[in-house]
Design a protein around this motif. Structure first.
Motif, short mmCIF file in Angstrom:
data_model
loop_
_atom_site.label_atom_id
_atom_site.label_comp_id
_atom_site.label_asym_id
_atom_site.label_seq_id
_atom_site.Cartn_x
_atom_site.Cartn_y
_atom_site.Cartn_z
N LYS A 160 0.83 -1.21 0.00
CA LYS A 160 0.00 0.00 0.00
C LYS A 160 0.86 1.26 0.00
CE LYS A 160 -2.97 2.64 3.09
NZ LYS A 160 -3.33 2.78 4.50
N GLU A 161 1.86 1.31 0.88
CA GLU A 161 2.71 2.50 1.01
C GLU A 161 3.52 2.77 -0.27
OE1 GLU A 161 3.43 4.55 3.78
OE2 GLU A 161 1.96 3.65 5.13
N LEU A 162 3.91 1.69 -0.94
CA LEU A 162 4.69 1.84 -2.18
C LEU A 162 3.81 2.17 -3.38
CD1 LEU A 162 7.09 -1.23 -1.74
CD2 LEU A 162 7.68 1.19 -1.43
N ARG A 163 2.49 2.04 -3.20
CA ARG A 163 1.53 2.15 -4.31
C ARG A 163 1.83 1.09 -5.37
NH1 ARG A 163 2.04 8.71 -4.79
NH2 ARG A 163 1.64 9.13 -2.59
N ALA A 164 2.24 -0.05 -4.89
CA ALA A 164 2.59 -1.18 -5.76
C ALA A 164 1.38 -2.11 -5.87
CB ALA A 164 3.79 -1.92 -5.18
N ASP A 165 1.59 -3.25 -6.51
CA ASP A 165 0.56 -4.28 -6.63
C ASP A 165 1.08 -5.59 -6.07
OD1 ASP A 165 -1.56 -2.86 -7.86
OD2 ASP A 165 -0.55 -3.00 -9.80
N HIS A 166 0.15 -6.43 -5.61
CA HIS A 166 0.50 -7.81 -5.26
C HIS A 166 0.60 -8.60 -6.56
CE1 HIS A 166 0.01 -7.57 -0.88
NE2 HIS A 166 -1.04 -6.80 -1.10
N VAL A 167 1.78 -9.08 -6.88
CA VAL A 167 1.98 -9.84 -8.11
C VAL A 167 2.76 -11.11 -7.79
CG1 VAL A 167 1.92 -7.82 -9.63
CG2 VAL A 167 4.10 -8.57 -8.66
N PRO A 168 2.56 -12.18 -8.58
CA PRO A 168 3.35 -13.40 -8.38
C PRO A 168 4.85 -13.08 -8.47
CG PRO A 168 1.52 -13.81 -9.87
CD PRO A 168 1.56 -12.33 -9.64
N GLY A 169 5.61 -13.66 -7.57
CA GLY A 169 7.04 -13.38 -7.55
C GLY A 169 7.42 -12.18 -6.71
N ARG A 170 6.45 -11.32 -6.39
CA ARG A 170 6.64 -10.17 -5.49
C ARG A 170 7.78 -9.23 -5.89
NH1 ARG A 170 6.32 -12.38 0.61
NH2 ARG A 170 7.90 -13.82 -0.12
N CYS A 209 5.60 -19.52 -0.17
CA CYS A 209 6.35 -20.16 0.93
C CYS A 209 7.73 -20.61 0.45
CB CYS A 209 5.58 -21.36 1.48
SG CYS A 209 4.16 -20.95 2.48
N VAL A 210 7.78 -21.24 -0.71
CA VAL A 210 9.06 -21.70 -1.24
C VAL A 210 9.99 -20.51 -1.48
CG1 VAL A 210 10.16 -22.75 -3.26
CG2 VAL A 210 8.14 -23.83 -2.24
N GLN A 211 9.44 -19.42 -2.03
CA GLN A 211 10.26 -18.23 -2.25
C GLN A 211 10.81 -17.71 -0.92
OE1 GLN A 211 8.31 -14.48 -2.94
NE2 GLN A 211 9.76 -13.91 -4.55
N GLY A 212 9.96 -17.61 0.09
CA GLY A 212 10.41 -17.11 1.39
C GLY A 212 11.46 -18.01 2.01
N ARG A 213 11.24 -19.31 1.92
CA ARG A 213 12.24 -20.26 2.44
C ARG A 213 13.56 -20.12 1.71
NH1 ARG A 213 11.27 -25.95 0.30
NH2 ARG A 213 12.35 -24.91 -1.45
#
Length: 289
Positions: A160-170, A209-213
């Motif tokens: 929200k603060e970045l005015r970004a979007d939730h997208v796959p891969g973040r 989860c895999v990305q975070g791990r």
């Protein structure tokens, strides 16, 4: 560089609305490593005080087994903050989670508040990193106090603060996630990844989860009980990783201190041995749950 002395499992840490007594009861049966009993976003203004009472009673009850029970209070500057902080300190949970921590000075002020309210030694501070200010200050935040044990990524607020979007891969969050990880590892404290919002998208959740791990997070914060078991599995060492770690240690011991050995055609040196030992230590703890 700092290093955690003992592994505390925080693969899965679930937010629970403290205004919902049935949810707090259900949490006693979930295979979750940690709970964040929420007084903030999940609780409307009319229910803040009753939620506070519920969360503090739950945290003090001793009825949650080996689950790490924390309370998320309302943020600095809100009308509920001071009463929340004092009540949570008195209840003595494993942690007090504070949203929108922006500076090292705020960490020190929060720790002083906990101590003034008589928080026991085991009650640690968990700081949420969820604003641009926090990202620019995260290195100082992470090192601000020995009582700070965990950084928690507030990815929804960051988006929200970045005015970004939730997208796959973040992609829009990668800089923030990686800077925060660097800060936590330098300070020798734990760090939890942010929540995944689409509770019906199991495939997307598991990919995140895999990305975070793979990034190195200790675990992930969750918003639905159905997310717990896949998260536990992904953030625990796989059978293959455990077998590989055992093989590395056997090869190393057979090399009798020669400095470099090989295992399955790969060169093994001290750093690989350290990683293998950590994999087996994590495996031992999570297998006992």
């Amino acid at each position: 560089m700092g290093e955690q002395t003992a592994y505390t499992p925080r693969r899965s840490v679930l937010y629970m609305p403290s205004s919902n007594e049935r949810a707090l009861e259900k949490a006693k049966t979930l295979p979750v490593d940690g709970l964040i009993l929420d007084l903030e976003d999940a609780v409307g203004p009319d229910h803040k005080e009753s939620a506070r009472d519920n969360a503090c009673a739950a945290a003090a009850s001793g009825e949650y087994g080996n689950r790490e029970v924390t309370i998320r209070i309302n943020g600095i500057g809100t009308q509920w903050h001071e009463a929340d902080l004092a009540a949570a300190a008195a209840a003595g949970p494993a942690g007090v989670v504070v949203p929108k921590v922006g500076s090292a000075d705020e960490v020190r002020s929060l720790v002083a508040g906990l101590e003034a309210a008589g928080a026991p030694e085991h009650t640690k501070l968990w700081a949420m990193i969820e604003t641009p200010e926090a990202i620019f200050n995260v290195r100082e935040i992470a090192k601000a106090s020995p009582r700070l044990a965990v950084l928690v990524m507030g990815t929804n607020d960051l988006v929200k603060e970045l005015r970004a979007d939730h997208v796959p891969g973040r992609g829009p969050l990668l800089t923030s996630l990686q800077l925060s990880l660097l800060a936590a590892r330098e300070a020798g404290i734990a760090i939890l990844d942010g929540v995944y919002n689409d509770v019906k998208n199991a495939e997307g959740f598991e990919a995140e989860c895999v990305q975070g791990r793979d990034f190195g997070f200790d675990g992930k914060t969750l918003i639905h009980p159905g997310q717990v078991e896949p998260c536990n599995t992904i953030f625990a060492p796989s059978d293959e990783a455990v077998a590989d770690a055992r093989g590395i240690l056997e090869a190393w011991e057979a090399g009798d201190g020669s400095g470099v050995v090989t295992h399955n055609g790969r060169m093994v040196e001290n750093l690989h041995v350290d990683i293998a030992r950590r994999v087996l230590a994590v495996h031992e703890v999570v297998s006992s749950r």
